[in-house]
Design a protein around this motif. Sequence first.
Motif, PDB file in Angstrom:
ATOM      1  N   UNK A 129      -1.751  11.393   0.986  1.00 47.96           N
ATOM      2  CA  UNK A 129      -0.935  10.268   1.014  1.00 47.96           C
ATOM      3  C   UNK A 129      -0.456   9.874   2.443  1.00 47.96           C
ATOM      4  N   UNK A 130      -0.215  10.935   3.296  1.00 50.32           N
ATOM      5  CA  UNK A 130       0.340  10.719   4.655  1.00 50.32           C
ATOM      6  C   UNK A 130      -0.768   9.914   5.393  1.00 50.32           C
ATOM      7  N   UNK A 131      -2.197  10.441   5.016  1.00 56.51           N
ATOM      8  CA  UNK A 131      -3.367   9.620   5.707  1.00 56.51           C
ATOM      9  C   UNK A 131      -3.431   7.961   5.302  1.00 56.51           C
ATOM     10  N   UNK A 167       0.633  -1.316  -0.107  1.00 50.55           N
ATOM     11  CA  UNK A 167       0.017  -0.172  -0.016  1.00 50.55           C
ATOM     12  C   UNK A 167       0.944   1.199  -0.097  1.00 50.55           C
ATOM     13  N   UNK A 168       1.959   1.337   0.811  1.00 54.14           N
ATOM     14  CA  UNK A 168       2.914   2.310   0.920  1.00 54.14           C
ATOM     15  C   UNK A 168       3.711   2.544  -0.241  1.00 54.14           C
ATOM     16  N   UNK A 169       4.000   1.340  -1.034  1.00 56.70           N
ATOM     17  CA  UNK A 169       4.731   1.527  -2.192  1.00 56.70           C
ATOM     18  C   UNK A 169       3.569   2.153  -3.252  1.00 56.70           C
ATOM     19  N   UNK A 170       2.535   1.768  -3.341  1.00 57.26           N
ATOM     20  CA  UNK A 170       1.395   2.204  -4.205  1.00 57.26           C
ATOM     21  C   UNK A 170       1.180   3.918  -4.035  1.00 57.26           C
ATOM     22  N   UNK A 171       1.181   4.298  -2.808  1.00 58.63           N
ATOM     23  CA  UNK A 171       1.214   5.439  -2.414  1.00 58.63           C
ATOM     24  C   UNK A 171       2.235   6.417  -3.069  1.00 58.63           C
ATOM     25  N   UNK A 172       3.540   5.714  -2.915  1.00 61.11           N
ATOM     26  CA  UNK A 172       4.596   6.849  -3.453  1.00 61.11           C
ATOM     27  C   UNK A 172       4.400   6.525  -5.095  1.00 61.11           C
ATOM     28  N   UNK A 173       4.292   5.504  -5.945  1.00 63.33           N
ATOM     29  CA  UNK A 173       4.244   5.502  -7.097  1.00 63.33           C
ATOM     30  C   UNK A 173       3.217   6.297  -7.783  1.00 63.33           C
TER      31      UNK A 173
END
Length: 441
Positions: A428-430, A379-385
């Motif tokens: 993104x942070x949320x 999930x965090x990788x998807x947020x970054x990408x």
Amino acid sequence: MTVAGVFVLLVNDHLLKQAWPGFVTGKLSDVAGLMVAPALLALLFWRRADLAATLLTGALFTLVKSTETGAEAASQVWTLVAGPSRVLADPTDLLALPALALAWWVRGRSLHTHSPKWRIIAAMPLTVLAVAATSAVHMPAAEFVEVDGDRIVVHVSGGQDQISRDGGATWSESDRATADEPRRPQSAACVPMQATRCYRVVPGRMAVQQSDDGGDSWRPSWTTSDDDRERLRRTYSGSHDRHSMGLAAVPRPGGHVVVVANGLDGILVRDVQGTWRRVGWPGQAAEQAATVDVSLERSVALFLAACMLFGGVGAGVRQFHRVYTGFAVFACLGLFGIVAEAALLDHDAFGVVVLGGVAAALGTLACLVLAFGGRARPVTAAVGVGGAPLVFAAVYLPFHGWAGGAPDAYEVAVVIAAVLTALVLVAGAALIRNDAGRSGP
């Protein structure tokens, strides 16, 4: 072969085109680009898809070179990626299409080599530098205005003269019938049959003054705003014709019109109602006109997008977090060196750009390995990408709009960019925080 094609692009676009612009160097650039593009485009596919990449390259190249719509779309996309750019439709460039067959043959032979994809990835920094080259283009400049009966002719250096037969409402292009002769622009003129009303250009500025007493006193009639002056400075940095050069006053039914040769900015017209209008470059002359340089803002947008990408992925790395952070900073600084040096320095920054490309490539590869090795949360990788292109758009698009006049004020573009970027970062942070809460320690 990809590396060889990149080398040809570097030498041809950065050296040969500058020394010998013309048919041969132009077509050589197309051939080299078609040799490199399919291999790079294939990287976008999850599995090896050379045939699809080759066919897609040929289709896009044909669309861009054979239609005005395709050329304009390519200009807009390339402006977003590499700065102010102009791609012209030229059907003769389709002569380079057989290069795709050679690219396909060479790519097929690479099946028998080790890790061909990594060779392409390693060549990408040089590829970015190669395709970012710009050709030497002589920008047209409106120099003086001549009235010939019902015709108003604006003489243009480095381009086609502009002719109007309806008092400056519409314009058409015409090649000069006679050879150019040195001529001094008329910097002031009074309205025929109305000698008390006069106009003059302001020396060294893009501005026009008006006199109602035959030239005894003058007052401003038209001038550029602070934001327009900043756009002109960015558009024609280093050029000397960023000022009004000549004008003519022409009687018309209901009043008079004033036509001003506004140098690199094209044509300025005052209609019979007294309204000033920047015509610029009508018709095909607009293709030669330069665009506003917002490369510094684009550099900031790319840097922040890279920070979002590496930061989002790094927030979910379960192991090697400190090592990953170090390489992420290394990659971001290298990327900033690539995109910012040309905007911040007046001299050639080739060495810095190459070093930045190497740093960005090595840092990115290290982060990719550490993200897999450190078991980054999906999930965090998807947020970054997913957040990286959103951050780029949030930062850059308001300034891209400002370059076109909407919004008109640079300060408004800054506020819009800050608000949009903050919204993307907060969202993104949320998402990252919510995923961390569900995943636990």
